[in-house]
Design a protein around this motif. Structure first.
Motif, PDB file in Angstrom:
ATOM      1  N   GLN A  14     -41.744   1.369  32.282  1.00  0.00           N
ATOM      2  CA  GLN A  14     -40.542   0.939  31.585  1.00  0.00           C
ATOM      3  C   GLN A  14     -40.876  -0.210  30.633  1.00  0.00           C
ATOM      4  N   ASN A  15     -40.367  -0.166  29.411  1.00  0.00           N
ATOM      5  CA  ASN A  15     -40.580  -1.172  28.355  1.00  0.00           C
ATOM      6  C   ASN A  15     -42.040  -1.266  27.914  1.00  0.00           C
ATOM      7  N   ASP A  16     -42.797  -0.202  28.048  1.00  0.00           N
ATOM      8  CA  ASP A  16     -44.212  -0.176  27.653  1.00  0.00           C
ATOM      9  C   ASP A  16     -44.333   0.084  26.154  1.00  0.00           C
ATOM     10  N   THR A  17     -45.434  -0.368  25.560  1.00  0.00           N
ATOM     11  CA  THR A  17     -45.726  -0.123  24.147  1.00  0.00           C
ATOM     12  C   THR A  17     -47.151   0.399  24.025  1.00  0.00           C
ATOM     13  N   LEU A  18     -47.455   1.034  22.897  1.00  0.00           N
ATOM     14  CA  LEU A  18     -48.809   1.560  22.706  1.00  0.00           C
ATOM     15  C   LEU A  18     -49.841   0.438  22.648  1.00  0.00           C
ATOM     16  N   TYR A  23     -54.378  -2.473  25.305  1.00  0.00           N
ATOM     17  CA  TYR A  23     -54.964  -3.671  25.899  1.00  0.00           C
ATOM     18  C   TYR A  23     -55.310  -3.454  27.369  1.00  0.00           C
ATOM     19  N   ARG A  24     -54.415  -2.782  28.117  1.00  0.00           N
ATOM     20  CA  ARG A  24     -54.682  -2.534  29.545  1.00  0.00           C
ATOM     21  C   ARG A  24     -55.874  -1.617  29.746  1.00  0.00           C
ATOM     22  N   SER A  45     -45.275   7.199  17.909  1.00  0.00           N
ATOM     23  CA  SER A  45     -45.566   6.077  17.012  1.00  0.00           C
ATOM     24  C   SER A  45     -44.338   5.464  16.337  1.00  0.00           C
ATOM     25  N   PRO A  46     -43.244   6.197  16.098  1.00  0.00           N
ATOM     26  CA  PRO A  46     -42.113   5.513  15.474  1.00  0.00           C
ATOM     27  C   PRO A  46     -41.370   4.566  16.423  1.00  0.00           C
ATOM     28  N   PHE A  47     -41.614   4.668  17.726  1.00  0.00           N
ATOM     29  CA  PHE A  47     -40.893   3.858  18.699  1.00  0.00           C
ATOM     30  C   PHE A  47     -41.631   2.558  18.985  1.00  0.00           C
ATOM     31  N   ALA A  48     -40.896   1.462  18.989  1.00  0.00           N
ATOM     32  CA  ALA A  48     -41.504   0.186  19.387  1.00  0.00           C
ATOM     33  C   ALA A  48     -41.717   0.171  20.897  1.00  0.00           C
TER      34      ALA A  48
END
Length: 74
Positions: A14-18, A23-24, A45-48
């Protein structure tokens, strides 16, 4: 199964980003691997912020092949 057919995947939290995933997974190589991660997951890719439980394809990291070798004897 050849390595070309095999792709690693992970699930977004939940609330993750690319960039957080880069980084992880890739740590100090995250800046280099982020464009490849975006290309591998062009639909996200269009989603923050990614949808929870989104299936993310991880690009191959050739760091082991590019690692320097150590000569024990000259």
């Amino acid at each position: 199964m050849s390595s070309a057919q095999y792709q690693r995947t992970i699930r977004a939290t939940q609330n993750d980003t690319l960039d957080a995933i880069a980084y992880r997974v890739y740590a100090n190589r995250s800046v280099e691997m982020l464009p490849k991660l975006i290309e591998s997951n062009i639909s996200y890719s269009p989603f923050a912020v990614l949808p929870a439980q989104a299936l993310i394809t991880l690009p191959n990291d050739n760091a082991t092949a590019a690692a320097p070798t150590i000569k024990l004897w000259d």
